[in-house]
Design a protein around this motif. Structure first.
Motif, PDB file in Angstrom:
ATOM      1  N   UNK A  99      -9.794  -8.003  -0.744  1.00 15.62           N
ATOM      2  CA  UNK A  99     -11.061  -7.374  -1.128  1.00 15.62           C
ATOM      3  C   UNK A  99     -11.694  -6.713   0.094  1.00 15.62           C
ATOM      4  N   UNK A 100     -11.670  -7.394   1.226  1.00 14.63           N
ATOM      5  CA  UNK A 100     -12.216  -6.811   2.457  1.00 14.63           C
ATOM      6  C   UNK A 100     -11.441  -5.555   2.846  1.00 14.63           C
ATOM      7  N   UNK A 101     -10.121  -5.592   2.674  1.00 14.73           N
ATOM      8  CA  UNK A 101      -9.301  -4.426   3.015  1.00 14.73           C
ATOM      9  C   UNK A 101      -9.622  -3.242   2.110  1.00 14.73           C
ATOM     10  N   UNK A 102      -9.829  -3.515   0.811  1.00 14.69           N
ATOM     11  CA  UNK A 102     -10.171  -2.428  -0.120  1.00 14.69           C
ATOM     12  C   UNK A 102     -11.499  -1.796   0.277  1.00 14.69           C
ATOM     13  N   UNK A 103     -12.480  -2.598   0.669  1.00 12.02           N
ATOM     14  CA  UNK A 103     -13.769  -2.061   1.106  1.00 12.02           C
ATOM     15  C   UNK A 103     -13.616  -1.229   2.373  1.00 12.02           C
ATOM     16  N   UNK A 104     -12.743  -1.685   3.274  1.00  7.06           N
ATOM     17  CA  UNK A 104     -12.481  -0.913   4.496  1.00  7.06           C
ATOM     18  C   UNK A 104     -11.881   0.447   4.159  1.00  7.06           C
ATOM     19  N   UNK A 105     -10.968   0.477   3.176  1.00  8.48           N
ATOM     20  CA  UNK A 105     -10.347   1.745   2.771  1.00  8.48           C
ATOM     21  C   UNK A 105     -11.363   2.682   2.119  1.00  8.48           C
ATOM     22  N   UNK A 106     -12.314   2.133   1.356  1.00 12.13           N
ATOM     23  CA  UNK A 106     -13.288   2.956   0.643  1.00 12.13           C
ATOM     24  C   UNK A 106     -14.399   3.475   1.560  1.00 12.13           C
ATOM     25  N   UNK A 107     -14.630   2.795   2.685  1.00  9.35           N
ATOM     26  CA  UNK A 107     -15.775   3.109   3.527  1.00  9.35           C
ATOM     27  C   UNK A 107     -15.804   4.558   4.029  1.00  9.35           C
ATOM     28  N   UNK A 108     -14.691   5.099   4.600  1.00  7.80           N
ATOM     29  CA  UNK A 108     -14.786   6.467   5.143  1.00  7.80           C
ATOM     30  C   UNK A 108     -15.125   7.507   4.102  1.00  7.80           C
TER      31      UNK A 108
END
Length: 332
Positions: A99-108
């Motif tokens: 879940x943290x990784x998905x949020x990191x991918x969506x951030x930019x």
């Protein structure tokens, strides 16, 4: 569906969804900028993650996040987007690395969207996106710059609104003075016009009679010209249809295999139609094909083109370009 498989499915969709979003963002930059927006009205701050999202269970959140990614709803609309679903999931499962990784991918991409909304002076949406960014990562390097730009933009919009209000007030005062002067002049002209009304009425009656006669003459002339044009156009159209019917060869299909149904569309029950334009060479094979219109995005484009390129027709004297509609329906 298990926790791991749900997140894995979402991660498979994420690169595709992010690429589509980046393309969509690029397209939006080409549209004309709207008129300068006023500063957002002061109102109680809404929660970063919608209450209805926060109230969902973990399984529902995972399914909603995956669906949002498939439909390219990464950060919008508010209350129904992937980043809010993942933020709610992170609150409920703080140790879930995927879940943290998905949020990191969506951030930019949320950063890009926030900058674009500020560029279009849509500060209300920009504030919402900046709040999401801060919720994902309060230490994001771009966050101070975004907040500073947002604050300046809102301040400038407020100043513009104030200046425009002052200008509008002055314009209203000027219009009021002009109306008073115009009223005075109108009263004076009315007095002057009363003496000439009888003569003007006689002149108007004579002019209207002349205009009526001239209008009738012109209307008759136009009707005659239109009838002649319609007759000539009908003759030309008939000749063109006859020539086209005589010149256009008839396509007789030899083999038209149906397109393959995409597995993902079949599983999700997605249906649609694709209108393609094909050019058939003299040997009966399809030498070129392109999609003109599709009802379900680009879901079926590739399979539709693959199918028509395998079609074969009886040989013709000259290449023929035509259109065909391919229908994709589960169980059809």
């Amino acid at each position: 569906m298990s926790h791991v498989s749900t997140i894995t499915a979402a991660r498979r969709w994420l690169p595709v969804a992010l690429a589509l979003a980046l393309a969509a963002c690029s397209g939006k930059e080409e549209t004309p900028a709207p008129a300068p927006a006023s500063a957002p009205a002061a109102a109680p701050a809404a929660p970063v993650v919608a209450a209805k999202v926060q109230s969902m269970g973990t399984e529902q959140l995972r399914e909603s996040a995956s669906q949002a990614l498939r439909e390219n709803r990464m950060y919008a609309p508010a209350g129904d987007n992937a980043i809010e679903y993942y933020l709610a999931l992170r609150d409920k499962t703080p140790d879930d690395a995927s879940v943290k990784s998905a949020l990191t991918d969506l951030l930019p991409y949320t950063l890009i969207a926030a900058e674009q909304h500020m560029g279009r002076e849509d500060y209300t949406e920009a504030q919402r996106l900046v709040a999401l960014i801060e919720k994902v990562d309060a230490s994001a390097p771009a966050l101070p710059r975004l907040k500073e730009g947002l604050a300046k933009g809102v301040e400038n919009a407020a100043k513009r609104t104030e200046t425009e209000a002052e200008k509008a007030k002055k314009d209203a005062e000027d219009r009021s003075k002009q109306q008073i002067e115009q009223q005075r002049l109108a009263e004076q002209r009315t007095k002057e016009a009363d003496a000439a009304k009888q003569i003007a009425a006689q002149q108007d009656a004579a002019r209207r009679d002349n205009e009526r006669q001239e209008a009738e003459r012109q209307a008759a002339a136009r009707r005659d010209a239109e009838q002649k044009q319609q007759q000539a156009a009908a003759q030309q159209a008939s000749a063109a249809r006859q020539a086209a019917a005589a010149a256009a060869p008839t396509l007789r299909p030899v083999s038209t295999p149906a397109p393959r149904y995409p597995a993902e569309a079949l599983r999700s029950g997605t249906s649609g139609e694709v209108l393609v334009e094909i050019t058939v060479g003299t040997d009966g094979s399809v030498v070129s094909a392109r999609v003109l219109r599709a009802t379900s995005g680009r879901t079926f484009d590739r399979e539709a083109l693959n199918a028509v390129k395998r079609w074969r027709f009886e040989p013709v004297n000259a290449p023929v370009t035509t259109r065909r509609t391919l229908v994709f329906a589960p169980g059809g």
